[in-house]
Design an enzyme around this catalytic site. Sequence first.
Site, PDB file in Angstrom:
ATOM      1  N   ASP A 311     -32.367  -2.823  39.477  1.00  0.00           N
ATOM      2  CA  ASP A 311     -32.276  -3.527  38.199  1.00  0.00           C
ATOM      3  C   ASP A 311     -30.942  -4.251  38.050  1.00  0.00           C
ATOM      4  O   ASP A 311     -29.895  -3.763  38.481  1.00  0.00           O
ATOM      5  CB  ASP A 311     -32.438  -2.503  37.068  1.00  0.00           C
ATOM      6  CG  ASP A 311     -32.406  -3.141  35.697  1.00  0.00           C
ATOM      7  OD1 ASP A 311     -33.301  -3.960  35.409  1.00  0.00           O
ATOM      8  OD2 ASP A 311     -31.495  -2.826  34.907  1.00  0.00           O
ATOM      9  N   GLU A 364     -33.728  -7.419  41.409  1.00  0.00           N
ATOM     10  CA  GLU A 364     -33.872  -8.267  40.233  1.00  0.00           C
ATOM     11  C   GLU A 364     -32.561  -9.041  40.112  1.00  0.00           C
ATOM     12  O   GLU A 364     -31.559  -8.514  39.635  1.00  0.00           O
ATOM     13  CB  GLU A 364     -34.121  -7.444  38.966  1.00  0.00           C
ATOM     14  CG  GLU A 364     -34.413  -8.333  37.768  1.00  0.00           C
ATOM     15  CD  GLU A 364     -33.914  -7.803  36.445  1.00  0.00           C
ATOM     16  OE1 GLU A 364     -34.318  -8.337  35.408  1.00  0.00           O
ATOM     17  OE2 GLU A 364     -33.093  -6.875  36.438  1.00  0.00           O
TER      18      GLU A 364
END
Length: 628
Positions: A311, A364
Site C-alpha cells: 500500500d 500501489e
Amino acid sequence: MSFSLLSDYDIHLFKSGKHYKLYEKLGSHVVDNDGQKGTYFAVWAPNAEKVSVIGDFNGWNKTSHELNPRWDQSGIWETFIPEIGNGEVYKYFIKSNTGEELEKADPFALMWEKPPKTASIVWDTYYEWSDKNWMDIRQDKNSLDSAYSVYEVHLGSWKRDPADNDRRLSYREIARDLVPYVKEMGFTHVELMPIMHHPYEPSWGYQITGYFAASSIFGNPQDLMFLIEELHKNEIGVILDWVPSHFPGDATGLFRFDGTALYEHENPHEGYHPDWKSYIFNYGRFEVRSFLISNALFWLDRFHVDGLRVDAVASMLYRDYSRNEGEWIPNIHGGRENLEVISLLKEINEEVYASYPGTQTIAEESTAFPGVSRPTFSGGLGFGMKWMMGWMNDTLAYFEKDAAFRKFHQKDITFSTVYAFTENFMLPLSHDEVVYGKGSLLDKMPGDDWQKFANLRLLYTYMFTHPGAKLLFMGGEFGQKAEWDFKNSLDWHELENPLNKGMAELVKGLNNIYKTEESLTLNQFSHTAFQWIDTMDEENSILFYKRQTETEEVYIVLNMTPVPRDSYQLGVDKAGTYQELLNSDDGHFGGSGISNGSFKAKKAPYHGLDYSVIIDLPPLAGVIFKRK
C-alpha cells in the site's frame, strides 16, 4: 536468565537489518525449557529502564515478572515464565529511561484481543496444511504469463450474518460462501484488504497495530489459514494488502514504544504522515528494517499467501509526499527521493522472490517513478506488478462522460497504451473508487438505468481485453448501485434484478475468456501482444484493436455510443470464418440482444489488412471475436 531463543548470530543479523525471521525469536513463544513448559518473552526496548510482563496470570502486577536486558547492547529484554501458554493475555510494562511508564502490546504478538480491548495473547501459528497441490503448481498459476484476475475483498463487509447485519462472519464462515462464489465467478485470485490486527474499523485495516497478528475480529490465526487453504484447494491465489508505509499513534502500539521514537522518526518532518495522521517508519534504522522485512516474509511463510500488495508506495518513495516547502527534509544528496525506502523495497522484493518462488509483490504506486516493476539487477525496485492508476483515472473520466461527447475524447481512452508497457501493470478498479461520495461504479455511468448497465458492461469488456492484470472490488462484479459501506454487507439481493444478474454473468464470461484465450494472457505486459487497428472513427466513438500471440489473434471492437452501427466493416488478418466469443450486448447479460454469431471474412482490404468482415455493432457494447 539461562534460556534464550536468540543466538549471537541472531543479534548480529538484527542489528545489521538482515534478520528476516525475527518472528521466530521476538514476541512470545511457548517452549520447553529443560523439561519445564512455559512461555519465553523477548521485546526490543533499548531506551527502557525496566520491562516486565503483566497479564491475567499475575494480576497485572508490574514488578513480579521482570525481563532481563541482554548483555550485548541489542536493546532486547527477555525472560522465561513457567506454566503459562497459549491463550494467556499480556502486555509489557515499560518504564522509560525518562521515567515515563507505559503499557504496550507486543509488536510480535501472533494474536490480539478483540477491539476495544488492546492486550496481546500468547498464541502460535502451527497448522497442518493440506494445500500441497496448489503450492506445487502456483509458480505457473501465479506467473506473469497467466491470467491474473483479482477479486478485492473487505472481509468485514463482503457478507454479514443475514439475520443480524451487525454480526461479522468468521474466517471459517466466510470460507463457506466466498470460496465457491469466487470460483464460480472465475476470478483467479482474491486480494484481502488488510487483515492484520487494527483497532479502528473505519480505517478498513490500513491503521495497523499488530503487524504479525491476523485480526481477531474474525477468529484466530488458524481460522484465517483455513480460509486461505480452502481458496488454494480451489486453485485461487491469495494476495494480502500490506501496509509498511505508516502506523497509528495508539498508546499501546508501536508509537514511542519505549518512551522514544523507536520505530518512527523523532522529527515530524520525517516521521509524521499529514494525510493519515499517523507515523512513518524509520526506514534507515537497521532494527526497523529487520522488523519490516520479517513481517513481509512472515505472511508468505506461515500463512502460505501468494502475494503482497504493498500500500501507498508513492508516499514512501518521496520525502516531500503531501508536504509543502519547508515541511520535509531532503536526502543526503539534496533530493526528494527516500533513499532508505528504495533500498528497503529492493531488499524485500529480492528476498520474497528468492525465498518464496511463485509469489508476487504488487505496488500501489501512483507516480512516474521509474522501474517499479523492473528487476533490481537492472535498477528497478523489483516488484512483480504495479497498479496502473493513470489507466483507472482516464478510463473512469471517459466513461463518466455523456456518450454524445465521447467523440471529443477518443485520445483520452487510447492514451494508456502510450505507456502501458513501461511497467507490468495491473488495472485496478479498487475500493478507493467507490467511497467518500464517489458513488458506485454503476452510479458513475451516464444515462438511464439500462444505459448505466450497458456502459459498465462495456467498461469491463474494455478492461478485460486491455493489456495487463485485472482487479475488481467486490460488488462491482454485479453492478451494486450503492456506494460501498464498510459497516454493511454487500447488497446481494440486487442479484434478483435481471440487469445485476446479467452483469455478474458478463464478468463470469470475461473471466473465462481471459483465462482460456492465450492472446489475452501470454506477453500481456509486452507491446508485442497488442495492436491498435483503428482509433480514427472518432465521430462514431468506435475503437478497434487486437490481442495476439505468434499464432493467433483475438479482435475487440468497442462502440462507445448508444447508437447501433449496422453493417460495420472491420479489417482482419486472414480469410476464414470468425466467431463471436463474447458480446456484452447479449440478452443473457442484460443487453438488447444484437449479435453476429459467426461470419466470414472476404478478400476486401480494410484498415491496412488484407481481409475484412461486416458485423452489426450493438449499442454501448464490446464485441470480442476470433477466427475459428
